[in-house]
Design an enzyme around this catalytic site. Sequence first.
Site, PDB file in Angstrom:
ATOM      1  N   GLU A  49       0.874  -1.150   0.000  1.00 51.14           N
ATOM      2  CA  GLU A  49       0.000   0.000   0.000  1.00 51.14           C
ATOM      3  C   GLU A  49       0.927   1.219   0.000  1.00 51.14           C
ATOM      4  O   GLU A  49       1.816   1.300   0.845  1.00 51.14           O
ATOM      5  CB  GLU A  49      -0.797  -0.041   1.306  1.00 51.14           C
ATOM      6  N   ARG A 274       4.487 -12.839   9.770  1.00 53.56           N
ATOM      7  CA  ARG A 274       5.247 -11.641   9.435  1.00 53.56           C
ATOM      8  C   ARG A 274       6.573 -11.644  10.170  1.00 53.56           C
ATOM      9  O   ARG A 274       6.738 -12.293  11.196  1.00 53.56           O
ATOM     10  CB  ARG A 274       4.460 -10.360   9.697  1.00 53.56           C
ATOM     11  N   LYS A 284       3.954   0.594   9.922  1.00 55.02           N
ATOM     12  CA  LYS A 284       4.159   1.838   9.183  1.00 55.02           C
ATOM     13  C   LYS A 284       3.631   3.033   9.980  1.00 55.02           C
ATOM     14  O   LYS A 284       4.180   4.120   9.894  1.00 55.02           O
ATOM     15  CB  LYS A 284       3.443   1.762   7.831  1.00 55.02           C
TER      16      LYS A 284
HETATM   17  P1  ATP Z   1       2.429  -2.460   8.195  1.00 55.28           P
HETATM   18  O1  ATP Z   1       1.733  -3.424   9.096  1.00 55.28           O
HETATM   19  O2  ATP Z   1       3.881  -2.299   8.485  1.00 55.28           O
HETATM   20  O3  ATP Z   1       1.727  -1.159   8.059  1.00 55.28           O
HETATM   21  P2  ATP Z   1       1.206  -3.522   5.872  1.00 55.28           P
HETATM   22  O4  ATP Z   1       0.981  -4.966   5.892  1.00 55.28           O
HETATM   23  O5  ATP Z   1       0.018  -2.664   6.095  1.00 55.28           O
HETATM   24  O6  ATP Z   1       2.435  -3.162   6.785  1.00 55.28           O
HETATM   25  P3  ATP Z   1       1.471  -3.385   3.057  1.00 55.28           P
HETATM   26  O7  ATP Z   1       1.968  -2.267   2.229  1.00 55.28           O
HETATM   27  O8  ATP Z   1       0.021  -3.735   2.968  1.00 55.28           O
HETATM   28  O9  ATP Z   1       1.872  -3.045   4.525  1.00 55.28           O
HETATM   29  O10 ATP Z   1       2.365  -4.663   2.835  1.00 55.28           O
HETATM   30  C1  ATP Z   1       2.723  -5.151   1.577  1.00 55.28           C
HETATM   31  C2  ATP Z   1       3.081  -6.592   1.697  1.00 55.28           C
HETATM   32  O11 ATP Z   1       4.154  -6.763   2.618  1.00 55.28           O
HETATM   33  C3  ATP Z   1       1.926  -7.411   2.200  1.00 55.28           C
HETATM   34  O12 ATP Z   1       1.821  -8.573   1.413  1.00 55.28           O
HETATM   35  C4  ATP Z   1       2.294  -7.739   3.608  1.00 55.28           C
HETATM   36  O13 ATP Z   1       1.778  -8.973   3.978  1.00 55.28           O
HETATM   37  C5  ATP Z   1       3.821  -7.753   3.570  1.00 55.28           C
HETATM   38  N1  ATP Z   1       4.383  -7.401   4.863  1.00 55.28           N
HETATM   39  C6  ATP Z   1       4.156  -6.283   5.581  1.00 55.28           C
HETATM   40  N2  ATP Z   1       4.812  -6.327   6.755  1.00 55.28           N
HETATM   41  C7  ATP Z   1       5.473  -7.503   6.777  1.00 55.28           C
HETATM   42  C8  ATP Z   1       6.329  -8.142   7.720  1.00 55.28           C
HETATM   43  N3  ATP Z   1       6.643  -7.578   8.886  1.00 55.28           N
HETATM   44  N4  ATP Z   1       6.831  -9.358   7.404  1.00 55.28           N
HETATM   45  C9  ATP Z   1       6.529  -9.927   6.225  1.00 55.28           C
HETATM   46  N5  ATP Z   1       5.737  -9.389   5.311  1.00 55.28           N
HETATM   47  C10 ATP Z   1       5.208  -8.186   5.566  1.00 55.28           C
HETATM   48 MG    MG Z   2      -1.562  -3.856   4.533  1.00 53.67          MG
END
Ligand code: ATP
Ligand code: MG
Length: 569
Positions: A49, A274, A284
Amino acid sequence: MTSGNNEQPESMDKTVEIPESRNFIREIIDEDLKTDKFGGRVHTRFPPEPNGYLHIGHAKSICLNFGIARDYKGLCNLRFDDTNPSKEDIEYVESIENDVHWLGFDWEDRLYYASDYFEQLEDYGRKLIKKGKAYVCDLSADEIREHRGTLTQPGKDSPYRNRSVDENLDLFRRMRDGEFPDGSRTLRAKIDMSSPNLNMRDPVMYRILRATHHRTGDTWCIYPMYDWAHGLCDSIEGITHSLCTLEFADHRPLYDWFLDELGVYHPQQIEFARLNLTYTVMSKRRLLQLVDEGFVNGWDDPRMPTITGLRRRGYTPESIRNFAERVGVAKRENMIDISLLENSLREDMNKCAPRVMAILHPLKVIIDNYPEGKVEELDGANNPEDPSMGSRKIPFSNVIYIEREDFRENPPPKYFRLSPGAEVRLRYAYVIMCTNVVKDGTTGEIVEVHCTYDPETKSGSSQNKKKVKGTIHWVSASHALAAEVRVYDRLFTVEDPSGENWKTLINPNALAVLRDCKVERTLSSAKVQDRFQFERLGYFCVDNDSTKDILIFNRTVSLRDTWAKIEKS
Ligand code: ATP
Ligand code: MG
């Protein structure tokens, strides 16, 4: 040695074998290939995102998705999940593309946006309405929440749930045409308000929101919810294996429901744990707070776990990829020790970073019996473990700098560095002996150390027979360059800073700026991002704040203590 509280305990320094990249996800893919579930295709995607910079957790997901595509000779898309215009920005889009490329992966011509599919998704929405599987609801967000029920109590049907198909089609069109105020209506899936899975209790598919989108501008005033859009984007792109983090396991039945009701192509979602790292926050939202509230100096602050921060800190893409490979993928939440990441980096740097000598806390040493004005150019190996990296000339003269810590007027037992009457070897040069010290008349601080050198002890010469217990590094005072060195420590003081009080756990000493450093002459040609091992001190890289007047280095990572090694040479 100069790093104080940053030293790694010995146990963390063990080299970790890279496991065969077998994991449960690859087993599922192998099985799908065997049964020809997707006609032999393997097609993954990385779906960020664009609402922040990528962090090391995302790097793991990138390595996983692009790595699988690479190993199975499949494809991996980069898709921006841009369904939330109020939080998204083109700055984030650009940084994300940059970071994925820097990590060494390429989406070729497969760069997509969820917003590419807004029309298609709207069509799908209408299709569900026509099937009697979606309805326009006039409840407010708060009322929807009140109707939802809890884990132990079923929800209540919305009073608008039984609107006719025609009325729903009409209202949905008018939502889209901008006839209603923000938040006044939603389109909801008609599933089951008493489902034990809360995600299935008539989730919202569309909301009314007047926000300018970074790609579609003001074309839309309804935006799809993530849960509605995500699985369908995967379907539209023909993704075979949708890898996502564990918290989406409970959403999978909903994605399946949408796909099945629409009768469209059905990817396989697979959830993995994760990445959580010790001494690190990874959400984030929190990273944004660190930036916005001035705890760090921006997204690329070398203390940040963002990819751009790690890059500025001096991390190599290889070290991050190796780390991602080593931590593998798990089915349960876990916490990875940050020293594993640091060790991946040390291993890579040990191979590729040239050695140089630098002094972080200079102490002037005058060699009284070495002729003033004489300069010898001595040979220093750029990497003693790898002769192919060559050597360089290091100027030696009668005035040099050593580390303040390498001299003690009253040495403790087993102190093998410099002290009055004691001998020590200067790396690549001679053995010197301390004859006396000069102190500041008022403060008593040692300002100069006087020594004599033994001309028969030149490193590498045939007459050099003298064995001494310690070797220290140095730079020639008149040849050395001035430098600033920024020494980093972990950003948090505790292993798990995930609680609500996380801001009180920020390490106030995570950055120490040393402004009076001296580095050897070779570094005059160093460029931003060049990486070096400062002998005995650690790995460092040139920061982009450097100017033509002063070189600025970031300490990338400390060294394990190399005393033992150097003494043998
Ligand atoms: P955050 O929780 O840090 O805000 P998010 O999941 O909302 O992260 P996205 O931009 O939606 O952020 O993530 C893009 C991809 O990265 C998704 O497929 C998500 O599952 C993966 N991802 C995000 N954080 C992690 C993590 N800590 N470990 C592994 N994969 C991750
Ligand atoms: Mg997300």
